[in-house]
Design a protein around this motif. Structure first.
Motif, PDB file in Angstrom:
ATOM      1  N   ASP A 162       0.836  -1.206   0.000  1.00 29.20           N
ATOM      2  CA  ASP A 162       0.000   0.000   0.000  1.00 29.20           C
ATOM      3  C   ASP A 162       0.870   1.255   0.000  1.00 29.20           C
ATOM      4  O   ASP A 162       0.567   2.243  -0.692  1.00 29.20           O
ATOM      5  CB  ASP A 162      -0.922   0.001   1.224  1.00 29.20           C
ATOM      6  CG  ASP A 162      -2.002  -1.063   1.117  1.00 29.20           C
ATOM      7  OD1 ASP A 162      -2.224  -1.562   0.005  1.00 29.20           O
ATOM      8  OD2 ASP A 162      -2.606  -1.402   2.154  1.00 29.20           O
ATOM      9  N   ALA A 163       1.951   1.211   0.793  1.00 30.79           N
ATOM     10  CA  ALA A 163       2.859   2.365   0.824  1.00 30.79           C
ATOM     11  C   ALA A 163       3.512   2.573  -0.538  1.00 30.79           C
ATOM     12  O   ALA A 163       3.666   3.711  -1.003  1.00 30.79           O
ATOM     13  CB  ALA A 163       3.916   2.157   1.903  1.00 30.79           C
ATOM     14  N   LEU A 164       3.896   1.465  -1.182  1.00 24.00           N
ATOM     15  CA  LEU A 164       4.485   1.568  -2.520  1.00 24.00           C
ATOM     16  C   LEU A 164       3.471   2.127  -3.514  1.00 24.00           C
ATOM     17  O   LEU A 164       3.810   2.958  -4.364  1.00 24.00           O
ATOM     18  CB  LEU A 164       4.983   0.195  -2.973  1.00 24.00           C
ATOM     19  CG  LEU A 164       5.573   0.129  -4.388  1.00 24.00           C
ATOM     20  CD1 LEU A 164       6.804   1.017  -4.493  1.00 24.00           C
ATOM     21  CD2 LEU A 164       5.917  -1.313  -4.750  1.00 24.00           C
ATOM     22  N   THR A 165       2.219   1.694  -3.397  1.00 24.36           N
ATOM     23  CA  THR A 165       1.178   2.191  -4.308  1.00 24.36           C
ATOM     24  C   THR A 165       0.970   3.685  -4.154  1.00 24.36           C
ATOM     25  O   THR A 165       0.842   4.412  -5.147  1.00 24.36           O
ATOM     26  CB  THR A 165      -0.143   1.444  -4.050  1.00 24.36           C
ATOM     27  OG1 THR A 165       0.053   0.045  -4.231  1.00 24.36           O
ATOM     28  CG2 THR A 165      -1.226   1.919  -4.992  1.00 24.36           C
ATOM     29  N   THR A 166       0.941   4.167  -2.909  1.00 21.35           N
ATOM     30  CA  THR A 166       0.760   5.606  -2.702  1.00 21.35           C
ATOM     31  C   THR A 166       1.952   6.399  -3.231  1.00 21.35           C
ATOM     32  O   THR A 166       1.780   7.509  -3.743  1.00 21.35           O
ATOM     33  CB  THR A 166       0.558   5.910  -1.212  1.00 21.35           C
ATOM     34  OG1 THR A 166       1.664   5.417  -0.450  1.00 21.35           O
ATOM     35  CG2 THR A 166      -0.707   5.252  -0.695  1.00 21.35           C
TER      36      THR A 166
END
Length: 560
Positions: A223-227
């Motif tokens: 999720d952090a990578l996606t953001t």
């Protein structure tokens, strides 16, 4: 007791996934999305203009005929989504035909032949759904384009459905990416869900809990990578959009250009000068015989003496060439005697942009909460959280504008032009000087915004950035119509299929709208009770499939 006449009337199906209900919700949502932007300026003109009532009635009649007709957005989208749901239901009914009997009607034999023909392709449920919506979406986009392109003999114009097609394409592409990213995590969740129904020894239970904890940590990292990717995409797209606003505004939708212009507050004469510099028709070195007076009226309006043009410098720009700062700032801070100050220009624009942004974002953050869970607005801490979310979003937009302006000043006046005095201001004020630097800097303000909103912001700017990459001649050509039909059909079909069979691959407004249309308002949306950020629309969940519901009922019965 119901009257005999009422008994004869067909009852509306109660199943929220029934094609009739899907079509009704689709039409209602599509009408609201198409009429609201069209009616608002028309009503404004009624209140402000001096035209007769008869003229306004004719305008309203034309508007309603266009939007509610067979070629209107509402009917075309309803045919695509509602028709696809109907075709899918008929296909499922065809697969469930009873075994053949000796005495069958002729039409039953025809249906059975059709069933055998379709069964020979050995299609999965996902493929059947996709094909059903492809057939109806192709008809929908044909009607929509026929309603927008009335005459084939008129002068070629940009396709009026291009922006909608690009929006659907970007959303469908995001669904594919999200499906790929979260494929492994969803598979692990399915395996862990199955293990919940079997008794495990203590060591195995401990290992399973550790594995689930590890998977949760991995999901957080994804999720952090996606953001981060969302932020990077927004930065790149916003840089392209802002650059086109200055030099190629025809590549952007007119409404978008007006909105950016209202926030940027740049004089059209200054914009025209920047475009002339890019085309080498206006130069500090070689002069411009055809555009000598383009900025003279602008300078007089701001109170700059004409003698400033003799040396291309004033007291506020010692040893630095180029246009005076007062012209670039547009008189910002002149009432305070700070029209020459780059810092004052950026600071005052930041304050003004913050006030404008708050007026924009307060409805954006409060309306979803008011529509979904209005009782939350009675809780002070929820109101405070929503206000802070609005302020955070307003700070993002304010920083977007401020960072652009201050980067321009740093490049052409305060730092870069002083470090390299031998470089002409034809470069610093050109397309690859201060303007490019400002466009590259402003998008970095996305990191101020809530991480969960960055994806939606990226989805908003990507279609507009893609549009700027398409040649103008191609946009106005007839050949784009066929390509647009193909992209529209595949994109809309992919989105609806993902909502039905893989809802975890959708996010943001895509999942919010499609869950309402396909599953109804009670599918985990209005009745969902868990902690959430009221500034972000709750993502509705898909109701359990009949197979899962039957399994759960069997397990509950066996436990009892």
């Amino acid at each position: 007791m119901a009257s005999p006449r009422r008994r004869l009337l067909p009852s509306f199906p109660e199943d929220p996934t029934h094609p009739a209900q899907v079509a009704l919700r689709t039409y209602g949502l599509a009408v609201s999305l198409s009429l609201a932007p069209a009616v608002t300026p028309l009503l404004t003109s009624v209140l402000t203009s001096n035209k007769s009532t008869k003229t306004h009635l004719k305008a309203h009649k034309r508007l309603l005929k266009r939007e509610l007709g067979l070629g209107g957005f509402a009917f075309a989208v309803t045919l695509a989504v509602g028709g696809g749901s109907t075709l899918r239901s008929l296909w499922n009914a065809l697969d469930q035909l009873p075994p053949p009997s000796d005495h069958e009607q002729p039409y039953t034999r025809v249906l059975r032949r059709l069933q055998r023909l379709l069964a020979s392709f050995d299609l999965t449920a996902t493929q059947k759904t996709f094909i059903s919506y492809c057939l109806t979406s192709s008809v929908g986009i044909f009607l929509l384009q026929s309603g927008r392109h009335r005459s084939i003999f008129s002068r070629p114009k940009p396709s009026r459905t291009l922006d909608l097609t690009l929006l659907l394409f970007v959303r469908a592409l995001d669904a594919v990416v999200q499906s790929f990213v979260f494929h492994r995590s969803s598979r692990v969740r399915d395996q862990s869900t199955k293990s919940h129904h079997t008794a495990l020894p203590p060591d195995a239970l401990r290992q399973r809990l550790l594995k689930e904890k590890h998977e949760i940590a991995q999901k957080k990292n994804r999720d952090a990578l996606t953001t981060r990717i969302d932020g990077l995409v927004f930065w790149a797209c916003s840089a392209r959009i802002m650059w086109c606003f200055f030099y190629e505004p025809t590549q952007l939708p007119r409404s978008y250009v007006r909105w950016i212009g209202a926030l940027a507050d740049v004089d059209p004469r200054l914009l025209r000068t920047l475009q002339l510099i890019r085309g080498k028709n206006w130069s500090y070195v070689n002069g411009s015989a055809n555009h000598l007076s383009i900025l003279e009226d602008y300078a007089v309006e701001l109170g700059i003496a004409n003698e400033a043009w003799a040396t291309l410098g004033v007291s506020s720009r010692p040893k630095v060439g180029g246009l005076p700062c007062e012209l670039v700032h547009g008189g910002m801070g002149s009432t305070l005697g700070l029209a020459h100050s780059c810092t004052a220009n950026s600071s005052l624009r930041a304050l003004r942009a913050l006030v404008q942004s708050i007026l924009i974002y307060l409805p954006v953050h409060f309306i979803p909460t008011f529509l979904t869970r209005p009782k939350l607005l009675l809780r002070p801490h929820r109101i405070l959280r929503t206000l802070l979310g609005s302020l955070r979003s307003a700070s993002f937009l304010s920083a977007f504008i401020t960072s652009y302006w201050y980067t321009v000043c740093l490049t052409r006046s305060l730092v870069s032009a002083r470090l390299f005095p031998s470089i002409s201001h034809d470069f610093w004020d050109g397309p690859y000087g201060c303007i490019l630097a400002g466009c590259m800097a402003c998008g970095s303000s996305i990191w101020i915004e809530n991480p969960r909103r960055r994806g939606e912001m990226a989805m908003y700017v990507i279609p507009r950035a893609l549009r700027t990459l398409l040649p103008e001649s191609f946009i106005r050509s007839r050949s784009i119509i066929a390509l647009e039909r193909l992209v529209f059909t595949l994109s809309l079909s992919s989105l609806v299929t993902a909502m039905i069979h893989r809802p975890d691959s959708l996010r943001g407004l895509s999942r919010w709208a499609l869950a309402f249309v396909i599953n109804g308002p009670n599918a985990g949306f209005w009745q969902k009770r868990r902690s959430f950020d009221p500034s972000i629309p709750v993502t509705p969940s898909i109701p359990p499939t009949p197979a899962l519901r039957d399994t759960n009922d069997t397990q509950t019965t066996s436990v009892q």
